[in-house]
Write a protein that holds these residues in place. Structure first.
Motif, PDB file in Angstrom:
ATOM      1  N   THR A   1     -59.933  -4.734  32.762  1.00  6.88           N
ATOM      2  CA  THR A   1     -59.117  -3.696  33.390  1.00  6.88           C
ATOM      3  C   THR A   1     -58.309  -2.869  32.403  1.00  6.88           C
ATOM      4  O   THR A   1     -57.478  -2.063  32.831  1.00  6.88           O
ATOM      5  CB  THR A   1     -58.157  -4.315  34.426  1.00  6.88           C
ATOM      6  N   GLY A   2     -58.543  -3.046  31.095  1.00 12.52           N
ATOM      7  CA  GLY A   2     -57.824  -2.213  30.147  1.00 12.52           C
ATOM      8  C   GLY A   2     -57.654  -2.879  28.799  1.00 12.52           C
ATOM      9  O   GLY A   2     -58.229  -3.939  28.524  1.00 12.52           O
ATOM     10  N   PRO A   3     -56.852  -2.274  27.908  1.00 10.42           N
ATOM     11  CA  PRO A   3     -56.635  -2.830  26.568  1.00 10.42           C
ATOM     12  C   PRO A   3     -55.970  -4.200  26.634  1.00 10.42           C
ATOM     13  O   PRO A   3     -55.240  -4.505  27.576  1.00 10.42           O
ATOM     14  CB  PRO A   3     -55.702  -1.799  25.907  1.00 10.42           C
ATOM     15  N   LEU A   4     -56.199  -5.001  25.584  1.00  7.92           N
ATOM     16  CA  LEU A   4     -55.643  -6.349  25.536  1.00  7.92           C
ATOM     17  C   LEU A   4     -54.464  -6.485  24.579  1.00  7.92           C
ATOM     18  O   LEU A   4     -53.908  -7.574  24.454  1.00  7.92           O
ATOM     19  CB  LEU A   4     -56.730  -7.350  25.126  1.00  7.92           C
ATOM     20  N   SER A   5     -54.082  -5.411  23.901  1.00  6.97           N
ATOM     21  CA  SER A   5     -52.959  -5.498  22.973  1.00  6.97           C
ATOM     22  C   SER A   5     -51.672  -5.788  23.744  1.00  6.97           C
ATOM     23  O   SER A   5     -51.566  -5.543  24.953  1.00  6.97           O
ATOM     24  CB  SER A   5     -52.828  -4.195  22.178  1.00  6.97           C
ATOM     25  N   ALA A   6     -50.679  -6.303  23.023  1.00  9.59           N
ATOM     26  CA  ALA A   6     -49.475  -6.826  23.656  1.00  9.59           C
ATOM     27  C   ALA A   6     -48.703  -5.787  24.452  1.00  9.59           C
ATOM     28  O   ALA A   6     -47.988  -6.131  25.388  1.00  9.59           O
ATOM     29  CB  ALA A   6     -48.565  -7.449  22.600  1.00  9.59           C
ATOM     30  N   GLU A   7     -48.833  -4.508  24.092  1.00  8.20           N
ATOM     31  CA  GLU A   7     -48.102  -3.496  24.848  1.00  8.20           C
ATOM     32  C   GLU A   7     -48.756  -3.151  26.175  1.00  8.20           C
ATOM     33  O   GLU A   7     -48.184  -2.435  26.988  1.00  8.20           O
ATOM     34  CB  GLU A   7     -47.914  -2.224  24.018  1.00  8.20           C
ATOM     35  N   TYR A   8     -49.984  -3.703  26.421  1.00  8.76           N
ATOM     36  CA  TYR A   8     -50.694  -3.394  27.657  1.00  8.76           C
ATOM     37  C   TYR A   8     -51.084  -4.608  28.485  1.00  8.76           C
ATOM     38  O   TYR A   8     -51.365  -4.456  29.678  1.00  8.76           O
ATOM     39  CB  TYR A   8     -51.965  -2.594  27.356  1.00  8.76           C
ATOM     40  N   ALA A   9     -51.132  -5.795  27.908  1.00  4.70           N
ATOM     41  CA  ALA A   9     -51.641  -6.954  28.652  1.00  4.70           C
ATOM     42  C   ALA A   9     -50.890  -8.213  28.254  1.00  4.70           C
ATOM     43  O   ALA A   9     -50.681  -8.472  27.066  1.00  4.70           O
ATOM     44  CB  ALA A   9     -53.141  -7.128  28.416  1.00  4.70           C
ATOM     45  N   ARG A  10     -50.511  -9.011  29.254  1.00  4.33           N
ATOM     46  CA  ARG A  10     -49.853 -10.291  29.014  1.00  4.33           C
ATOM     47  C   ARG A  10     -50.337 -11.311  30.049  1.00  4.33           C
ATOM     48  O   ARG A  10     -50.732 -10.953  31.163  1.00  4.33           O
ATOM     49  CB  ARG A  10     -48.333 -10.175  29.136  1.00  4.33           C
ATOM     50  N   VAL A  11     -50.251 -12.572  29.672  1.00  6.04           N
ATOM     51  CA  VAL A  11     -50.484 -13.690  30.577  1.00  6.04           C
ATOM     52  C   VAL A  11     -49.248 -14.574  30.553  1.00  6.04           C
ATOM     53  O   VAL A  11     -48.679 -14.827  29.488  1.00  6.04           O
ATOM     54  CB  VAL A  11     -51.720 -14.526  30.158  1.00  6.04           C
ATOM     55  N   ILE A  12     -48.818 -15.021  31.710  1.00  3.70           N
ATOM     56  CA  ILE A  12     -47.820 -16.091  31.799  1.00  3.70           C
ATOM     57  C   ILE A  12     -48.533 -17.298  32.381  1.00  3.70           C
ATOM     58  O   ILE A  12     -49.139 -17.223  33.451  1.00  3.70           O
ATOM     59  CB  ILE A  12     -46.623 -15.699  32.670  1.00  3.70           C
ATOM     60  N   SER A  13     -48.476 -18.409  31.656  1.00  5.94           N
ATOM     61  CA  SER A  13     -49.148 -19.633  32.077  1.00  5.94           C
ATOM     62  C   SER A  13     -48.172 -20.785  31.963  1.00  5.94           C
ATOM     63  O   SER A  13     -47.077 -20.641  31.438  1.00  5.94           O
ATOM     64  CB  SER A  13     -50.391 -19.863  31.216  1.00  5.94           C
ATOM     65  N   ARG A  14     -48.601 -21.923  32.485  1.00  5.33           N
ATOM     66  CA  ARG A  14     -47.707 -23.067  32.570  1.00  5.33           C
ATOM     67  C   ARG A  14     -48.315 -24.279  31.870  1.00  5.33           C
ATOM     68  O   ARG A  14     -49.519 -24.465  31.863  1.00  5.33           O
ATOM     69  CB  ARG A  14     -47.437 -23.418  34.035  1.00  5.33           C
ATOM     70  N   GLY A  15     -47.449 -25.128  31.263  1.00  6.23           N
ATOM     71  CA  GLY A  15     -47.875 -26.432  30.785  1.00  6.23           C
ATOM     72  C   GLY A  15     -48.104 -26.506  29.291  1.00  6.23           C
ATOM     73  O   GLY A  15     -48.323 -25.516  28.605  1.00  6.23           O
ATOM     74  N   GLU A  16     -48.092 -27.727  28.768  1.00 13.76           N
ATOM     75  CA  GLU A  16     -48.241 -27.940  27.332  1.00 13.76           C
ATOM     76  C   GLU A  16     -49.628 -27.580  26.833  1.00 13.76           C
ATOM     77  O   GLU A  16     -49.799 -27.102  25.723  1.00 13.76           O
ATOM     78  CB  GLU A  16     -47.922 -29.398  26.992  1.00 13.76           C
ATOM     79  N   ARG A  17     -50.670 -27.817  27.658  1.00 10.33           N
ATOM     80  CA  ARG A  17     -52.024 -27.453  27.226  1.00 10.33           C
ATOM     81  C   ARG A  17     -52.113 -25.952  27.021  1.00 10.33           C
ATOM     82  O   ARG A  17     -52.756 -25.477  26.101  1.00 10.33           O
ATOM     83  CB  ARG A  17     -53.054 -27.909  28.254  1.00 10.33           C
ATOM     84  N   ALA A  18     -51.457 -25.201  27.877  1.00  9.98           N
ATOM     85  CA  ALA A  18     -51.455 -23.750  27.719  1.00  9.98           C
ATOM     86  C   ALA A  18     -50.729 -23.353  26.445  1.00  9.98           C
ATOM     87  O   ALA A  18     -51.109 -22.420  25.760  1.00  9.98           O
ATOM     88  CB  ALA A  18     -50.794 -23.095  28.928  1.00  9.98           C
ATOM     89  N   ARG A  19     -49.650 -24.110  26.108  1.00  7.57           N
ATOM     90  CA  ARG A  19     -48.918 -23.798  24.889  1.00  7.57           C
ATOM     91  C   ARG A  19     -49.824 -23.950  23.672  1.00  7.57           C
ATOM     92  O   ARG A  19     -49.851 -23.107  22.779  1.00  7.57           O
ATOM     93  CB  ARG A  19     -47.696 -24.713  24.755  1.00  7.57           C
ATOM     94  N   SER A  20     -50.600 -25.014  23.615  1.00  2.76           N
ATOM     95  CA  SER A  20     -51.519 -25.216  22.502  1.00  2.76           C
ATOM     96  C   SER A  20     -52.572 -24.122  22.453  1.00  2.76           C
ATOM     97  O   SER A  20     -52.925 -23.608  21.396  1.00  2.76           O
ATOM     98  CB  SER A  20     -52.195 -26.584  22.622  1.00  2.76           C
ATOM     99  N   ALA A  21     -53.100 -23.752  23.631  1.00  2.00           N
ATOM    100  CA  ALA A  21     -54.117 -22.704  23.683  1.00  2.00           C
ATOM    101  C   ALA A  21     -53.548 -21.381  23.225  1.00  2.00           C
ATOM    102  O   ALA A  21     -54.205 -20.607  22.525  1.00  2.00           O
ATOM    103  CB  ALA A  21     -54.666 -22.583  25.103  1.00  2.00           C
ATOM    104  N   ALA A  22     -52.295 -21.096  23.599  1.00  2.00           N
ATOM    105  CA  ALA A  22     -51.688 -19.825  23.219  1.00  2.00           C
ATOM    106  C   ALA A  22     -51.550 -19.728  21.708  1.00  2.00           C
ATOM    107  O   ALA A  22     -51.789 -18.678  21.114  1.00  2.00           O
ATOM    108  CB  ALA A  22     -50.324 -19.680  23.886  1.00  2.00           C
ATOM    109  N   VAL A  23     -51.174 -20.832  21.059  1.00  2.00           N
ATOM    110  CA  VAL A  23     -51.055 -20.825  19.609  1.00  2.00           C
ATOM    111  C   VAL A  23     -52.411 -20.592  18.970  1.00  2.00           C
ATOM    112  O   VAL A  23     -52.575 -19.789  18.048  1.00  2.00           O
ATOM    113  CB  VAL A  23     -50.443 -22.151  19.116  1.00  2.00           C
ATOM    114  N   ALA A  24     -53.438 -21.273  19.485  1.00  2.00           N
ATOM    115  CA  ALA A  24     -54.773 -21.135  18.912  1.00  2.00           C
ATOM    116  C   ALA A  24     -55.316 -19.725  19.078  1.00  2.00           C
ATOM    117  O   ALA A  24     -56.022 -19.211  18.218  1.00  2.00           O
ATOM    118  CB  ALA A  24     -55.726 -22.137  19.567  1.00  2.00           C
TER     119      ALA A  24
END
Length: 237
Positions: free
Chosen positions: A79-102
């Motif tokens: 649905t559009g660009p993925l750069s930080a000024e146009y797209a974000r995800v909010i997720s929950r949990g420690e597994r998501a934290r590890s995935a976000a870092v990776a």
């Protein structure tokens, strides 16, 4: 389509189109109901997140309970660009934290904000993302900010109806303050008790239904005596 006030077919079509246009002009919150498969909800959600060729591009946020939010990332990618000024995800949990870092070094993955089970933390993070998008845009245009909120069943199960109702009231007000177009998923029947509880917070309820292999939608506008026919999902608001 069915509409009140004794209008003819042409008047009904104009009224429905005008109602949709008003939602975009003023900012709106949609409650998306009906139990349909995840991939079909994602199809409807993509249409609400906006056209990938929109100018200016939509600034999109997907809030998901999934620790590895593949559906959220896919919707943003389509649905559009993925750069930080146009797209974000909010997720929950420690597994998501590890995935976000990776994924932070992957240009094809949107920036992911991770929150725990705190309802306060979730609300604060949503508010922060809206504020950042507004700053990036130099002031958001009507319907430029789009949000898909997939967490309502989780919030309801974890925190109960009273807390969920107050939380939705605050988040919807934040989105309306920038004239955003946001949708919240509640996979229940349109005549269920839970839908009846939350409907007063929303401008319209979008009912999803599978007919054969096709996904259809029916719109119920809260402040207008208008309910659409069953329409194929595909056109973007």
């Amino acid at each position: 389509m069915v509409a009140g006030g004794g209008m003819g077919p042409d008047d009904e079509g104009i009224s429905f189109a005008h109602a949709l246009a008003t939602l975009k002009e003023q900012g709106s919150a949609l409650l998306v109901v009906g139990s349909v498969p995840e991939e079909l909800f994602a199809k409807a959600s993509r249409t609400m997140l906006g056209d990938p060729d929109a100018d200016p591009p939509r600034r999109r946020l997907v809030v998901t309970p999934e620790p590895n939010p593949e559906s959220a990332v896919r919707r943003l990618r389509e649905t559009g660009p993925l750069s930080a000024e146009y797209a974000r995800v909010i997720s929950r949990g420690e597994r998501a934290r590890s995935a976000a870092v990776a994924d932070s070094f992957d240009e094809m993955t949107p920036r992911t904000h991770v929150v725990d089970d705190s309802i306060r933390g979730l609300g604060t993070t949503i508010a922060d993302v809206i504020e950042e998008f507004d700053l990036f845009a130099g002031g958001l245009e009507p319907a430029e900010f789009r949000m898909a909120f997939d967490c309502l069943p989780t919030v309801l199960a974890t925190h109960g109806r009273e807390v969920a109702f107050r939380f939705l009231h605050v988040v919807i007000a934040q989105a309306r303050s920038v004239s955003g177009l946001v949708h919240f998923r509640l996979p229940r029947a349109v005549d269920s008790e839970a839908v009846g509880l939350f409907e007063p917070l929303f401008d319209a309820t979008v009912e999803l239904q599978v007919d054969g292999d096709d996904l259809h939608q029916r719109w119920h506008f809260r402040d207008r005596d208008i309910t659409s026919d069953w329409l194929p999902v595909g056109d973007r608001p």
